[in-house]
Design a protein around this motif. Structure first.
Motif, PDB file in Angstrom:
ATOM      1  N   HIS B 419       0.898  -1.209  -0.103  1.00 31.45           N
ATOM      2  CA  HIS B 419      -0.178  -0.012   0.060  1.00 31.45           C
ATOM      3  C   HIS B 419       0.957   1.295  -0.122  1.00 31.45           C
ATOM      4  N   GLY B 420       2.138   1.047   0.158  1.00 31.27           N
ATOM      5  CA  GLY B 420       3.032   2.331   0.091  1.00 31.27           C
ATOM      6  C   GLY B 420       3.337   2.715   1.455  1.00 31.27           C
ATOM      7  N   ASN B 421       2.922   1.910   2.463  1.00 28.76           N
ATOM      8  CA  ASN B 421       3.049   2.407   3.813  1.00 28.76           C
ATOM      9  C   ASN B 421       4.450   1.741   4.354  1.00 28.76           C
ATOM     10  N   ILE B 422       5.200   2.390   5.117  1.00 24.47           N
ATOM     11  CA  ILE B 422       6.499   2.075   5.505  1.00 24.47           C
ATOM     12  C   ILE B 422       6.614   0.963   6.334  1.00 24.47           C
ATOM     13  N   GLU B 423       7.469  -0.094   6.213  1.00 16.60           N
ATOM     14  CA  GLU B 423       7.464  -1.244   6.951  1.00 16.60           C
ATOM     15  C   GLU B 423       8.385  -0.933   8.159  1.00 16.60           C
ATOM     16  N   VAL B 424       8.346  -1.274   9.429  1.00 16.05           N
ATOM     17  CA  VAL B 424       8.997  -1.235  10.327  1.00 16.05           C
ATOM     18  C   VAL B 424       9.114  -2.733  11.286  1.00 16.05           C
ATOM     19  N   ASP B 425      10.225  -2.718  11.999  1.00 13.75           N
ATOM     20  CA  ASP B 425      10.274  -3.838  12.866  1.00 13.75           C
ATOM     21  C   ASP B 425       9.814  -3.733  14.183  1.00 13.75           C
ATOM     22  N   GLU B 426      10.068  -4.418  14.945  1.00 12.48           N
ATOM     23  CA  GLU B 426       9.281  -4.653  16.266  1.00 12.48           C
ATOM     24  C   GLU B 426       9.743  -3.317  17.163  1.00 12.48           C
ATOM     25  N   ARG B 427      10.812  -2.706  16.890  1.00 16.88           N
ATOM     26  CA  ARG B 427      11.345  -1.630  17.498  1.00 16.88           C
ATOM     27  C   ARG B 427      10.806  -0.120  16.849  1.00 16.88           C
ATOM     28  N   GLY B 428       9.860  -0.310  15.619  1.00 17.50           N
ATOM     29  CA  GLY B 428       9.505   0.859  14.980  1.00 17.50           C
ATOM     30  C   GLY B 428      10.551   1.450  14.076  1.00 17.50           C
ATOM     31  N   MET B 429      11.707   0.545  13.900  1.00 16.42           N
ATOM     32  CA  MET B 429      12.814   0.912  13.035  1.00 16.42           C
ATOM     33  C   MET B 429      12.512   0.226  11.725  1.00 16.42           C
ATOM     34  N   THR B 430      12.728   1.439  10.541  1.00 16.73           N
ATOM     35  CA  THR B 430      12.482   1.018   9.124  1.00 16.73           C
ATOM     36  C   THR B 430      13.776   0.057   8.652  1.00 16.73           C
ATOM     37  N   SER B 431      13.652  -0.127   7.265  1.00 20.58           N
ATOM     38  CA  SER B 431      14.857  -0.880   6.653  1.00 20.58           C
ATOM     39  C   SER B 431      16.285  -0.284   6.744  1.00 20.58           C
ATOM     40  N   VAL B 432      15.998   1.102   6.998  1.00 20.68           N
ATOM     41  CA  VAL B 432      17.357   2.257   6.872  1.00 20.68           C
ATOM     42  C   VAL B 432      17.754   2.045   8.362  1.00 20.68           C
ATOM     43  N   PRO B 433      18.726   1.808   8.738  1.00 19.49           N
ATOM     44  CA  PRO B 433      19.211   1.896  10.099  1.00 19.49           C
ATOM     45  C   PRO B 433      19.266   3.361  10.723  1.00 19.49           C
ATOM     46  N   GLY B 434      18.699   3.551  11.918  1.00 19.80           N
ATOM     47  CA  GLY B 434      18.571   4.714  12.511  1.00 19.80           C
ATOM     48  C   GLY B 434      17.312   5.688  11.915  1.00 19.80           C
ATOM     49  N   VAL B 435      16.520   5.096  11.180  1.00 17.50           N
ATOM     50  CA  VAL B 435      15.349   5.650  10.639  1.00 17.50           C
ATOM     51  C   VAL B 435      14.245   4.883  11.114  1.00 17.50           C
ATOM     52  N   PHE B 436      13.436   5.465  12.055  1.00 16.35           N
ATOM     53  CA  PHE B 436      12.368   4.768  12.509  1.00 16.35           C
ATOM     54  C   PHE B 436      10.875   5.651  11.942  1.00 16.35           C
ATOM     55  N   ALA B 437       9.913   5.011  12.268  1.00 22.31           N
ATOM     56  CA  ALA B 437       8.754   5.389  11.503  1.00 22.31           C
ATOM     57  C   ALA B 437       7.525   4.835  12.325  1.00 22.31           C
ATOM     58  N   GLY B 438       6.438   5.601  12.212  1.00 22.27           N
ATOM     59  CA  GLY B 438       5.352   5.535  12.999  1.00 22.27           C
ATOM     60  C   GLY B 438       3.954   6.454  12.651  1.00 22.27           C
ATOM     61  N   GLY B 439       2.842   6.190  13.177  1.00 17.60           N
ATOM     62  CA  GLY B 439       1.771   6.809  12.939  1.00 17.60           C
ATOM     63  C   GLY B 439       1.138   6.298  11.650  1.00 17.60           C
ATOM     64  N   ASP B 440       0.507   7.309  10.913  1.00 23.14           N
ATOM     65  CA  ASP B 440      -0.520   6.722   9.736  1.00 23.14           C
ATOM     66  C   ASP B 440       0.425   6.295   8.701  1.00 23.14           C
ATOM     67  N   ILE B 441       1.645   6.867   8.616  1.00 17.74           N
ATOM     68  CA  ILE B 441       2.490   6.526   7.304  1.00 17.74           C
ATOM     69  C   ILE B 441       2.922   4.961   7.553  1.00 17.74           C
ATOM     70  N   VAL B 442       2.862   4.182   8.692  1.00 17.46           N
ATOM     71  CA  VAL B 442       2.920   2.710   8.795  1.00 17.46           C
ATOM     72  C   VAL B 442       1.746   2.278   9.094  1.00 17.46           C
ATOM     73  N   ARG B 443       0.848   2.736   9.513  1.00 16.63           N
ATOM     74  CA  ARG B 443      -0.457   1.906   9.915  1.00 16.63           C
ATOM     75  C   ARG B 443      -1.622   2.075   8.792  1.00 16.63           C
ATOM     76  N   GLY B 444      -1.452   3.283   7.984  1.00 19.06           N
ATOM     77  CA  GLY B 444      -2.509   3.565   7.159  1.00 19.06           C
ATOM     78  C   GLY B 444      -3.517   4.182   8.113  1.00 19.06           C
ATOM     79  N   ALA B 445      -4.498   5.023   7.502  1.00 18.13           N
ATOM     80  CA  ALA B 445      -5.246   5.900   8.372  1.00 18.13           C
ATOM     81  C   ALA B 445      -5.729   5.413   9.643  1.00 18.13           C
ATOM     82  N   ALA B 446      -5.369   5.876  10.924  1.00 20.40           N
ATOM     83  CA  ALA B 446      -6.054   5.410  11.946  1.00 20.40           C
ATOM     84  C   ALA B 446      -6.319   6.570  12.752  1.00 20.40           C
ATOM     85  N   THR B 447      -5.968   6.561  14.211  1.00 24.24           N
ATOM     86  CA  THR B 447      -6.651   7.715  15.175  1.00 24.24           C
ATOM     87  C   THR B 447      -5.345   8.476  15.668  1.00 24.24           C
TER      88      THR B 447
END
Lengths: 278, 495
Positions: B419-447
């Protein structure tokens, strides 16, 4: 804050501003634009980056004063500052690196053609520019464009250059042959006319669209246009598209959506002037 | 200060109602609908809390607010203590106290809900948070020892601001980059003034600035700076740029004049203050009869805004039934009482227009609920021959948003899902070391609150990533694994 460093009147209602925006000046590419937000309460206005001076940290914005927001902007003087300038936005122009490009600019669209011609010239392409206006005083960016190649000036009344529309000159240039690509920027009817000229000749034609925008980053979808039967967002998918695929009637129609509001804003601004608050 | 009261006495107090503007008045103005508890109401409601030995409400909170603790302090007359406790757990309590779906979170877990109504935790949170806003001078901002680590946060919405607050509190040098001209993200452009006054967002942002957070507006990461450029300048990056791209219905007539995405409609009215036109320069088309497509909070915000802008009739057009409306219960109630009409089990098939290309109606089909779909909800199916037209001059599309590719397109190394959302591991880290992601860009539209939960967790894991020696004295290969385990354990505990 983005200080206005210089201001020049280019034609009766077109103003050129040099505005401090060091980061954008460094990285902007032909075809890209910025969103300008003069102050709290003002509109967010998309404006093409017509030129930039990375050393001075400034960008050139060319503004046609047509409504309250653009008039407020051009009423600003050097030393005053624009609150917000965001960008550069939009996809850079697809530039050819060899061959012959025809750049067609109508009215204030000539300022949008300028960075394209600049980029083409830098890439080593041959550039011919056809620019026009109602009469001599409405012709802008002629000298700047001469730096990149031949310039044909057209005026509706023949007061300068050749008499007629830019499309007439473009038709002749295309008939002479050897044009690999056409870039056309100006009023919607002009862009449509150029696209219709080149369609039977199968000359790739790129136009720059100026629909209503709010954020400029893909968030609002107000700038949607139809290209090849598909809805696209001009701010992130454009602003330049294949002119043979654009639904110009829809573009013109959507551009008219706020006409009543513009009149109301103008009337209100005049009222305010009379009351003497400005 | 009141004397201790018995459980029996507590049980005898009934849930206090939120004072609100009268429905037929408020649907003509942009003033806040809920007026907030008085101190008397708050103390009475606080006494309803049974002080459970094993409080379940905390488990219902995505940011794990220690609810009994702040309620207890409030009851004891120590509002400052309650505020201090609340702010320690939740960076934006005046926001969540207004916009959280408490009925599915903390209040759903409250034992008093089993027989009767749960404690009005959200209203109490709002009361304490509002006290804190008005008494900022009595709540000193902690100035922790600087760690020397720089963190960039992309986006100043709920996820970004929460992460910023928590990271600053841990001593990191935080800069938040915002694409628009004012910080707040969806809190500012999306949620209307009548539900979340913008002044509150401004004050919450101001508190973060005082805690040392730097905010740079007009920076579009992906355009002004690429993600790799940011990564090179900062020790860690947290991407919280939201799900910004509006989804359209893909039906004929959608580009007629008078069709808005909810994003555009709400941005014009909220961020650009178009309801004050011509005092504000940005206009918004005013519909006489407005159809809003969708059933979530954004749809309710849009339809209630349309009423306030002067719509004679405003409709919610939703393809499922009332039970399935994803909006917060209070928003549905408020919309109903403000005169919004609900066309449920109804799906649009075409936007109709006149010769001048203005919207004249929405052609719809009735739906029936069939077998459950992938989401577990019963799939709506069209009822043959049931087409009808809702006459309207404005259509607002509020059927969701997608990830904006502006940022991700500049960093091919960033792994995305389909869907184009960023994938993160259980720490919230993306496939790029040191880059984390969260919120709707990871979940899709939420609250808002789920985004804040991500921001809070990300702050913790970013801290662990930046300060491994301080947070986990392990070395070599085992470090990451044990960090994951620690975080996973923490999640089990806090969720």
């Amino acid at each position: 804050m983005h200080t206005i460093l210089a201001k020049t009147q280019l034609s009766p209602n077109v103003t050129r501003l040099e505005v401090a925006a060091p980061r954008i000046a460094q990285i902007r590419q032909p075809g890209q634009f910025v969103i300008v937000h003069r102050c709290a309460g003002a509109e967010r206005i998309p404006l093409t980056v017509a030129d930039a001076d990375p050393a001075a940290g400034s960008i050139t914005l060319v503004i046609q004063a047509v409504g309250k927001s653009t008039r407020d902007l051009v009423a600003m003087e050097p030393g005053e500052a624009i609150q917000d300038v965001a960008g550069p936005l939009g996809r850079p122009t697809e530039l050819i690196t060899s061959g012959h490009a025809l750049c067609v600019g109508g009215g204030v669209g000539t300022a949008v053609v300028h960075p394209i011609a600049q980029g083409l010239h830098r890439n080593g392409a041959r550039v011919t520019s056809i620019i026009g206006g109602r009469s001599k005083e409405w012709v802008i960016f002629e000298n700047e464009l001469r730096r990149f190649g031949e310039v044909v000036v057209c005026t509706d009344d023949g007061s300068y250059g050749r008499r007629g529309f830019v499309t007439d000159a473009a038709r002749e240039a295309l008939a002479a042959g050897g044009i690999d690509v056409v870039y056309a920027v100006g009023p919607v009817p002009m862009m449509r006319a150029v696209a219709e000229l080149t369609r039977p000749l199968h000359v790739h034609t790129i136009v720059s669209l100026n629909p209503v925008m709010v954020d400029g980053t893909g968030m609002c979808g107000g700038c949607r246009v139809e290209v090849g039967g598909e809805t696209r967002f001009a701010c992130v998918d454009g602003p330049e598209f294949d002119g043979h695929q654009v639904d110009f009637a829809l573009l013109a129609d959507r551009l008219s959506a706020y006409r009543d509001f513009e009149q109301k804003a103008n009337a209100c601004a005049e009222e305010t002037c009379r009351i003497g608050r400005h | 200060m009141s004397a201790p009261i018995s459980v029996k006495q507590r049980l005898q107090i009934s849930r206090q109602a939120m004072p609100e503007q009268a429905a037929d008045e408020r649907n003509h103005n942009f003033g806040e609908v809920n007026l907030g508890f008085t101190e008397q109401l708050a103390l009475l409601e606080a006494d309803r809390c049974l002080r459970c030995r094993d409080p379940r409400c905390i488990n219902g909170c995505p940011v794990a607010v220690n609810i009994p603790r702040f309620i207890d302090l409030l009851s004891a007359g120590d509002v400052a203590g309650a505020a201090h406790s609340l702010l320690g757990d939740n960076t934006l309590p005046a926001v969540t106290g207004r916009v959280c779906p408490q009925e599915t979170q903390c209040e759903a877990e409250c034992v008093r809900g089993a027989k009767g109504l749960p404690v009005a935790i959200g209203y109490l949170e709002r009361f304490v948070a509002d006290w804190a806003r008005q008494h900022a001078d009595q709540l000193p901002v902690a100035k922790p020892a600087p760690t020397g680590k720089k963190v960039a946060i992309v986006g100043s919405g709920p996820a970004g601001l929460t992460a910023a607050g928590d990271l600053a509190r841990l001593g990191h040098d935080v800069t938040v980059f915002e694409a628009l001209h004012k910080p707040g993200g969806v809190l500012l452009y999306g949620i209307p003034e009548f539900r979340l006054p913008k002044q509150i967002v401004d004050q919450e942002v101001e508190r973060l600035k005082q805690a040392g957070v730097k905010i740079e507006c007009n920076v579009i990461v992906g355009r002004t700076y690429t993600l790799p450029e940011l990564r090179a300048q900062f020790d860690a990056v947290f991407i919280a740029n939201g799900a910004g791209l509006p989804v359209f219905m893909n039906v004929p007539g959608e580009n007629l004049k008078g069709v808005y995405s909810a994003n555009e409609y709400l941005t014009r009215v909220n961020l650009m203050a178009a309801y004050e036109f011509p005092k504000a320069d940005t206009p918004v088309l005013v519909g006489r009869r407005v159809a809003v497509v969708g059933g979530g909070n954004v749809a309710m915000d849009s339809v209630r805004t349309a009423k306030r802008m002067g719509a004679e009739r405003a409709f919610i057009v939703y393809r499922r039934g009332k039970e399935e409306l994803p909006a917060r219960l209070e928003e549905v109630h408020h919309a109903e009482s403000e005169g919004v009409e609900f066309e449920l089990l109804t799906a649009p098939v075409e936007v109709l227009g006149n010769a001048q290309k203005w919207v004249t109606g929405l052609r719809c089909v009735r739906m029936a609920l069939g077998e459950p779909d992938a989401s577990g909800r019963r799939r709506p199916v069209p009822v043959a021959g049931s087409e009808f037209v809702i006459e309207c001059d404005q259509v607002i599309v509020a059927i969701g948003t997608r990830a904006n590719p502006l940022l991700t397109a500049t960093c091919p190394d960033l792994k995305l899902n389909r869907h184009g959302n960023i994938e993160v591991d259980e720490r919230g880290m993306t496939s790029v070391p040191g880059v984390f992601a969260g919120g709707d860009i990871v979940r899709g539209a939420a609250t808002v609150i789920l985004a804040m939960g991500d921001g809070k967790r990300a702050a913790q894991t970013i801290h662990e990533y930046l300060m491994p020696a301080m947070t986990k004295p392990v070395n070599g290969e085992g470090a990451a694994a044990s960090l994951c385990a620690a975080v996973a354990g923490d999640r089990v505990h806090s969720l």
